[in-house]
Design an enzyme around this catalytic site. Structure first.
Site, short mmCIF file in Angstrom:
data_model
loop_
_atom_site.label_atom_id
_atom_site.label_comp_id
_atom_site.label_asym_id
_atom_site.label_seq_id
_atom_site.Cartn_x
_atom_site.Cartn_y
_atom_site.Cartn_z
CG ASN A 9 37.98 44.36 45.11
OD1 ASN A 9 38.65 44.82 46.11
ND2 ASN A 9 37.33 43.32 45.28
CD1 TRP A 10 43.35 47.65 42.97
CD2 TRP A 10 44.40 49.25 44.51
NE1 TRP A 10 43.72 48.86 42.24
CE2 TRP A 10 44.31 49.73 43.10
CE3 TRP A 10 45.03 50.07 45.34
CZ2 TRP A 10 44.96 51.06 42.67
CZ3 TRP A 10 45.69 51.06 44.99
CH2 TRP A 10 45.52 51.74 43.77
CE LYS A 11 39.68 40.28 44.78
NZ LYS A 11 39.59 38.76 44.67
CG HIS A 95 33.91 40.82 47.02
ND1 HIS A 95 34.45 39.64 47.17
CD2 HIS A 95 34.47 41.38 45.93
CE1 HIS A 95 35.33 39.34 46.26
NE2 HIS A 95 35.39 40.52 45.17
CD GLU A 97 37.82 37.86 47.74
OE1 GLU A 97 37.96 39.10 48.03
OE2 GLU A 97 38.10 37.35 46.67
CD GLU A 167 32.83 40.36 41.44
OE1 GLU A 167 33.75 40.76 40.90
OE2 GLU A 167 33.13 40.33 42.78
N GLY A 173 39.29 34.97 40.97
CA GLY A 173 40.75 34.71 41.32
C GLY A 173 41.16 33.35 40.74
CB SER A 213 39.08 35.21 36.10
OG SER A 213 39.65 34.55 37.40
N GLY A 234 39.50 42.34 39.75
CA GLY A 234 40.41 41.83 41.22
C GLY A 234 42.12 41.86 40.70
N GLY A 235 42.55 40.69 40.56
CA GLY A 235 43.96 40.42 40.45
C GLY A 235 44.69 41.33 39.20
C1 PEP Z 1 37.11 40.38 42.30
O1 PEP Z 1 37.61 40.71 43.59
O2 PEP Z 1 35.99 41.04 42.42
C2 PEP Z 1 37.43 39.69 41.27
C3 PEP Z 1 36.73 39.70 40.22
O3 PEP Z 1 38.80 39.19 41.29
P1 PEP Z 1 39.38 38.75 40.04
O4 PEP Z 1 39.42 39.68 39.12
O5 PEP Z 1 40.94 38.57 40.54
O6 PEP Z 1 38.87 37.31 39.72
#
Ligand code: PEP
Length: 250
Positions: A9-11, A95, A97, A167, A173, A213, A234-235
């Site tokens: 997930n590149w956000k 999500h 967010e 999640e 993050g 994470s 994500g990251g």
């Molecule tokens: C996400 O955006 O779904 C996520 C899990 O981010 P991260 O891996 O950066 O925690």
């Protein structure tokens, strides 16, 4: 019986140039994927540029969001028809967010999920508890209630296309990952909820990803858990080396 799914997930990161460069690096480093599936979910603006690069490759394409109508006067929104047209097979819905910053309710997430399915997209529906909810011992009832709400009026047949991503919000993050044992316990609770809704046979086929994470140094232990069927990343999906290591979990 469940093919693990690793999704990036590149956000709101990556210009078109950055997105195509990352996909080229991923494709160059990716061997054949016999027993797992990997996809990237770039921002909307990069989908059309990334789609021809991944077409026919071992990397799939997903979007990060959709609006639950085929078309219409919804300024600024993107429809499932448009996502299918550009080559998406998957779409992330609900999500944390989006729930947190854009006020998406369980009912709206359910509408998005059903609209995605109706247009041949596979929804990856995110559920997860906040830190205060976990500290109050409410994580499991909160998460399983989100699962039930997301799946209202979803048929047993449609469950073949649904992916659930657990999640925990406090892990996204932050560098704080759920322990493999805590994640496994929640995944088992989600699967028990699916069994209650659809029967044990269907519940055993639904993929449940962990997200929060996920990194090269924790993916192997997470994927060793019996009910963890992939990761939403994500990251660590924003650089080829780290995402390739996660895709190539042992
Ligand atoms: C996400 O955006 O779904 C996520 C899990 O981010 P991260 O891996 O950066 O925690």
């Amino acid at each position: 019986m469940r093919t693990p799914l690793i999704a990036g997930n590149w956000k709101m990161y990556k210009t078109i140039g950055e997105a195509t460069a990352l996909v080229r690096d991923l494709l160059a480093g990716l061997g054949p994927l016999a027993d797992r599936e990997a996809i990237v979910c770039p921002p909307f603006t990069a989908l059309a540029a990334v789609a021809p690069l991944v077409a026919g490759s071992q990397l799939g394409l997903g979007a990060q969001n959709l609006y639950p109508e085929a078309q219409g006067a919804f300024t600024g929104e993107v429809s499932p028809v448009m996502l299918a047209d550009v080559g998406c097979r998957y779409v992330i819905v609900g999500h944390s967010e989006r729930r947190q910053y854009f006020g998406e309710s369980d009912a709206f997430v359910n509408r998005k999920l059903r609209t995605a399915l109706a247009h041949g997209l596979r929804p990856i529906v995110c559920v997860g508890e906040s830190k205060p909810q976990r500290d109050a011992g409410q994580a499991e009832p909160i998460v399983t209630a989100q699962v039930r709400a997301a799946l209202v009026e979803v048929t047993p047949e449609q469950m073949a296309d649904v992916v659930i991503a657990y999640e925990p919000i406090w892990a996204i993050g932050t560098g704080d990952t759920a322990t493999p044992a805590d994640a496994q316990a929640m995944h088992a609770a989600i699967r028990a909820t699916l069994a209650d809704l659809y029967g044990a046979e269907i519940a055993a086929t639904v993929r449940i990803q962990y997200g929060g994470s996920v990194k090269p140094d924790n993916i192997d232990e997470l994927m060793a858990q019996p009910d963890i069927d992939g990761a939403l990343v994500g990251g660590a999906s924003l650089q080829a080396a780290s995402f390739l290591r996660i895709i190539n979990y042992q």
